[in-house]
Design a protein around this motif. Structure first.
Motif: not given
Length: 310
Positions: A238-259
């Protein structure tokens, strides 16, 4: 012409060639000869030998003023070296991604500052590629990263081992079928989840769900994509991001799964509505290291910093 200034200065202090020679543990003729060579180099006399005690000429007064300035600078530099050897002063420049500058570096430099408050530390936040270039140029002392850098260019110092986990929004129905694989934040933070008895989640279960990933040159993205491929599917990104912390917080909003790394999960505040799973250890395990340019001089500040990470 200021080579031998200490001899001139001793005569100036004592106002006597004989007393100065005695203090310097040399003969008077040798001292007189040394000062004569300095006067010849200048082209003017420093001392007025017609007076008792010996006095300075006008040129001699300027010479002494200049010599005192030089000696003050030399003393300041000696003091600096003494301070540096005792780690009372110095500089240290460390680079890292947002994750490391937020959670790994701060406690280390806090410990360094408590012991050596005179060391000036600069933190540079950037991506791995740019930081690697700066390290090679010598503008950084260390970078901290979980990638593997070229061994012929960089020396590495292990900080700690870390593992990738998978974080899934709690609202996803698939979680109900995977209860036996779920691990708690407490298990992650105590490393209990890496016990061999804790089962690895079958990633194929998530093939129909969206993923929040990092950009292709990021090690977390590469490992995540490899894990998905090894489990027989290509993730729907769904998204490709620069920062792991950003990906994690977006995942925490319910939008997707993250490593997400256990480093981030151990350091960041606990967030609700997420479920965590263990991944295959060999493919998810990596080292966090501090890197410096190979064969560079290790300063006192750098050496002391390395003691903190060992």
């Amino acid at each position: 012409m200021f080579s031998g200034k200490e001899y001139v200065y001793e005569v100036y202090k004592e106002k006597s060639f004989s007393k100065a020679a005695s203090n310097l543990f040399i003969s008077q003729p040798s001292l007189s000869s040394t000062i004569k060579r300095i006067e010849n180099k200048i082209g003017m006399p420093i001392f007025d030998r017609s007076t008792t005690p010996v006095g300075l000429t006008e040129c001699g007064l300027k010479y002494i003023q200049a010599a005192e300035s030089i000696m003050a600078i030399e003393q300041d530099f000696h003091n600096y070296l003494d301070d540096a050897r005792n780690l009372q002063t110095g500089t240290l420049t460390i680079g890292g991604s947002n994750l490391f500058t937020s959670y790994v570096i701060p406690p280390l430099i806090s410990s360094l500052h408590q012991k050596y408050p005179g060391i000036n530390v600069t933190i540079i936040e950037d991506n791995t590629s740019n930081l690697e270039s700066q390290l090679l140029l010598g503008s950084l002392d260390f970078i901290v990263d979980n990638s593997t850098l070229c061994e012929s260019k960089f020396d590495s110092f292990l900080y700690r081992e870390e593992h990738l986990m998978i974080a899934v929004p709690q609202k996803y129905e698939i979680n109900k079928d995977l209860l036996e694989y779920q691990v708690t934040l407490e298990q992650i933070r105590t490393n209990a989840c890496q016990d061999p008895n804790v089962p690895v989640v079958p990633l194929m279960a998530f093939k129909d769900y969206p993923f929040i990933m990092l950009k292709p040159n990021n090690d977390t993205m590469q490992r995540g994509a490899h894990l998905c491929k090894a489990n027989g599917f290509k993730p729907d990104i769904l998204f490709e991001l620069d920062q792991q912390s950003t990906a994690y917080h977006i995942a925490c909003s319910g939008m997707g799964i993250c490593f997400v790394s256990d480093t981030l999960l151990c350091k960041s505040p606990a967030l609700k509505d997420m479920v965590y799973y263990k991944l295959d250890e060999e493919k998810s395990k990596r080292n966090i290291c501090f890197f410096c340019k190979k064969n560079r001089y290790i300063t006192f500040a750098m050496s002391e910093f390395l003691k903190l990470i060992s």
